[in-house]
Scaffold this active site. Sequence first.
Site, PDB file in Angstrom:
ATOM      1  N   HIS A  34      20.983 -33.167 -77.332  1.00 28.08           N
ATOM      2  CA  HIS A  34      21.875 -32.140 -76.646  1.00 28.08           C
ATOM      3  C   HIS A  34      22.812 -31.278 -77.820  1.00 28.08           C
ATOM      4  CE1 HIS A  34      24.629 -29.964 -74.117  1.00 28.08           C
ATOM      5  NE2 HIS A  34      23.591 -30.048 -73.142  1.00 28.08           N
TER       6      HIS A  34
ATOM      7  N   ASP B  21      18.293 -34.342 -67.929  1.00 28.04           N
ATOM      8  CA  ASP B  21      16.863 -34.090 -67.634  1.00 28.04           C
ATOM      9  C   ASP B  21      16.026 -35.363 -67.733  1.00 28.04           C
ATOM     10  OD1 ASP B  21      16.959 -31.464 -66.898  1.00 28.04           O
ATOM     11  OD2 ASP B  21      17.153 -30.955 -69.094  1.00 28.04           O
TER      12      ASP B  21
HETATM   13  N1  CMC Z   1      13.410 -35.704 -80.200  1.00 28.52           N
HETATM   14  C1  CMC Z   1      13.460 -36.197 -81.489  1.00 28.52           C
HETATM   15  N2  CMC Z   1      14.120 -35.336 -82.312  1.00 28.52           N
HETATM   16  C2  CMC Z   1      15.473 -34.519 -81.871  1.00 28.52           C
HETATM   17  C3  CMC Z   1      15.302 -34.460 -80.488  1.00 28.52           C
HETATM   18  C4  CMC Z   1      14.366 -34.807 -79.751  1.00 28.52           C
HETATM   19  N3  CMC Z   1      14.400 -34.757 -78.348  1.00 28.52           N
HETATM   20  N4  CMC Z   1      16.335 -33.547 -80.319  1.00 28.52           N
HETATM   21  C5  CMC Z   1      16.918 -33.170 -81.501  1.00 28.52           C
HETATM   22  N5  CMC Z   1      16.144 -34.030 -82.445  1.00 28.52           N
HETATM   23  C6  CMC Z   1      16.398 -33.954 -83.895  1.00 28.52           C
HETATM   24  C7  CMC Z   1      16.301 -32.688 -84.487  1.00 28.52           C
HETATM   25  O1  CMC Z   1      14.608 -32.445 -84.956  1.00 28.52           O
HETATM   26  C8  CMC Z   1      17.064 -32.390 -85.783  1.00 28.52           C
HETATM   27  O2  CMC Z   1      16.637 -33.194 -86.634  1.00 28.52           O
HETATM   28  P1  CMC Z   1      16.767 -33.021 -88.241  1.00 28.52           P
HETATM   29  O3  CMC Z   1      18.373 -32.966 -88.328  1.00 28.52           O
HETATM   30  O4  CMC Z   1      15.996 -33.980 -89.006  1.00 28.52           O
HETATM   31  O5  CMC Z   1      16.155 -31.473 -88.522  1.00 28.52           O
HETATM   32  C9  CMC Z   1      18.297 -32.970 -85.163  1.00 28.52           C
HETATM   33  O6  CMC Z   1      17.831 -34.082 -84.247  1.00 28.52           O
HETATM   34  C10 CMC Z   1      19.089 -32.132 -84.589  1.00 28.52           C
HETATM   35  O7  CMC Z   1      18.731 -31.284 -83.520  1.00 28.52           O
HETATM   36  P2  CMC Z   1      18.801 -29.801 -83.225  1.00 28.52           P
HETATM   37  O8  CMC Z   1      17.325 -29.296 -82.971  1.00 28.52           O
HETATM   38  O9  CMC Z   1      19.320 -29.251 -84.492  1.00 28.52           O
HETATM   39  O10 CMC Z   1      19.707 -29.737 -82.029  1.00 28.52           O
HETATM   40  P3  CMC Z   1      19.909 -28.724 -81.112  1.00 28.52           P
HETATM   41  O11 CMC Z   1      21.372 -28.547 -80.617  1.00 28.52           O
HETATM   42  O12 CMC Z   1      19.503 -27.188 -81.842  1.00 28.52           O
HETATM   43  O13 CMC Z   1      18.830 -28.859 -79.879  1.00 28.52           O
HETATM   44  C11 CMC Z   1      17.967 -29.605 -78.022  1.00 28.52           C
HETATM   45  C12 CMC Z   1      19.198 -29.593 -78.789  1.00 28.52           C
HETATM   46  C13 CMC Z   1      18.525 -29.954 -76.658  1.00 28.52           C
HETATM   47  C14 CMC Z   1      17.107 -28.562 -77.903  1.00 28.52           C
HETATM   48  C15 CMC Z   1      17.292 -30.819 -78.646  1.00 28.52           C
HETATM   49  O14 CMC Z   1      18.032 -32.012 -78.554  1.00 28.52           O
HETATM   50  C16 CMC Z   1      15.746 -31.022 -77.877  1.00 28.52           C
HETATM   51  O15 CMC Z   1      14.792 -30.187 -78.201  1.00 28.52           O
HETATM   52  N6  CMC Z   1      15.786 -31.919 -76.929  1.00 28.52           N
HETATM   53  C17 CMC Z   1      14.584 -32.191 -76.155  1.00 28.52           C
HETATM   54  C18 CMC Z   1      14.598 -31.072 -74.947  1.00 28.52           C
HETATM   55  C19 CMC Z   1      15.402 -31.591 -74.021  1.00 28.52           C
HETATM   56  O16 CMC Z   1      15.801 -32.741 -73.408  1.00 28.52           O
HETATM   57  N7  CMC Z   1      16.083 -30.403 -73.406  1.00 28.52           N
HETATM   58  C20 CMC Z   1      17.231 -30.531 -72.377  1.00 28.52           C
HETATM   59  C21 CMC Z   1      18.793 -30.117 -72.889  1.00 28.52           C
HETATM   60  S1  CMC Z   1      19.991 -30.701 -71.609  1.00 28.52           S
HETATM   61  C22 CMC Z   1      20.005 -29.696 -70.290  1.00 28.52           C
HETATM   62  C23 CMC Z   1      19.786 -28.257 -70.506  1.00 28.52           C
HETATM   63  O17 CMC Z   1      20.304 -27.646 -71.498  1.00 28.52           O
HETATM   64  O18 CMC Z   1      18.976 -27.908 -69.929  1.00 28.52           O
END
Ligand code: CMC
Length: 432
Positions: free
Chosen positions: A306, A363
């Site tokens: 998140h 989720d």
């Molecule tokens: N699985 C594997 N790696 C992950 C995941 C995941 N679910 N989420 C984040 N990471 C890694 C990402 O690759 C990055 O790694 P590095 O630092 O090595 O590059 C690090 O963790 C930080 O991630 P980020 O993408 O910079 O974080 P963000 O805040 O931009 O993204 C997110 C948040 C929710 C888009 C992401 O965690 C994700 O894609 N999660 C899976 C999709 C999901 O469950 N979404 C629902 C979110 S909660 C409800 C809502 O908002 O609707």
Amino acid sequence: MDPTAKLSIDDQTYELPLLTGTEGTRAIDIGKLQRTTGCITLDEGYPNTGSTKSAITFLDGEKGILRYRGYPVEVIAERCDFTETAYLLIFGDLPTAEQLEEFRTSIRVHTLLHEGMKRIFAGFPPDAQPMAILSSVVSALAIYCKDSLDSRSEEMRELSMYRMLAKMPTIAAFGYKQSIGQPFIYPENHLTYCQNFLHMMFAVPSERYQMDPDFVDALNLLLILQADHSQNCSTSAVRMVGSSNVNLFSAIASGICALWGEWHGGANEACINMLEMIQADGRNLKKYVDLAKDKTKEFRLMGFGHRVYKNYDPRATIIKKFAHKLLKKHGQRDPLFDLAQELEEVALTDPYFIERKLYPNVDFYSGIIYRLMNIPKNMFTVLFALGRLPGWIAHWREMHQSPTKAIHRPMDLYVGHTLREFVPLIERTAKG
Ligand code: CMC
């Protein structure tokens, strides 16, 4: 003296107002930055940007705290139903019994759709995606509700808000009925908001529909937990689109589109798809955890991570507990629930997830409850939209009432070509 932050650019120092929110969050006010320094800020994805002041929802991602209008989400989830929560989010305080009844009545009287709208549904192919149906038909409300489109009028804002809250469940359920070839079931206004939605989804004209009260409770709970989450992607979309003074229906349609993506609300369906895939592939958890860590692959653990929470998402805690309770009460086991819990355990002991503070989010377990309720997978995100609607409306209303309201118009740091000479078509050659 008011606190300031100092910023040095070249050999000049500027003082910027330093603001503190009611929960101690500090913000550097850069409202006059470009005018005074000639510089803009750059913050891709906005992780460091406060786009507005807001009094609706407080989130502390490190401590795993979520509060609606000052009340812990755990308390609201236990003590309120969804419409009471919607009132709280939109108007700022818990309603009295009379205020709540008046609110419910104001919604109830608008549950029907214009009969002409049924032809819109009829035009969609049977395999149309429910989120595309929802955003299209909500958008079409601007055609059928022409007398509540002026967002500068408090009166029209109010009317459009009640219409939106009332008609969204009807649109969601009609979309589902159309997709499975069953007749539309009209709303019955003696039912509660959640009962009415389940009735429109699952009743058929030929049989008496027995509603499971546990499913009504489950729906109330899930909708409450999804009702607001500060400046998330879809809420920001609603505020962004609404800032041009467009009507509520169009602003909400944009929020629905933003929610659809699998990094946002689409994650609930994507998570169940992922669990089914792992199950079908022999429950090889390590393989999928390794895949999620592999930076050369697109795969991520859905329902994990998140932007704000760097701790367990408090909504996930409640949902997981409720899923246990509901399955037990119904004497059922869901192999995907078992699998999800094992996956959580493997991920939470893996240094990759520990270092990045990636925990299950809202989720991860919500689909387990929806499955038990016989909600089809492709409706999960539609239900998320139903839940998030009061939050979208509350933010839209807060924006319109703000004395500092302005059209949302970010800048970019231009990195394209500098001035180029035009080359006539006949003289152009393709770049090798
Ligand atoms: N699985 C594997 N790696 C992950 C995941 C995941 N679910 N989420 C984040 N990471 C890694 C990402 O690759 C990055 O790694 P590095 O630092 O090595 O590059 C690090 O963790 C930080 O991630 P980020 O993408 O910079 O974080 P963000 O805040 O931009 O993204 C997110 C948040 C929710 C888009 C992401 O965690 C994700 O894609 N999660 C899976 C999709 C999901 O469950 N979404 C629902 C979110 S909660 C409800 C809502 O908002 O609707």
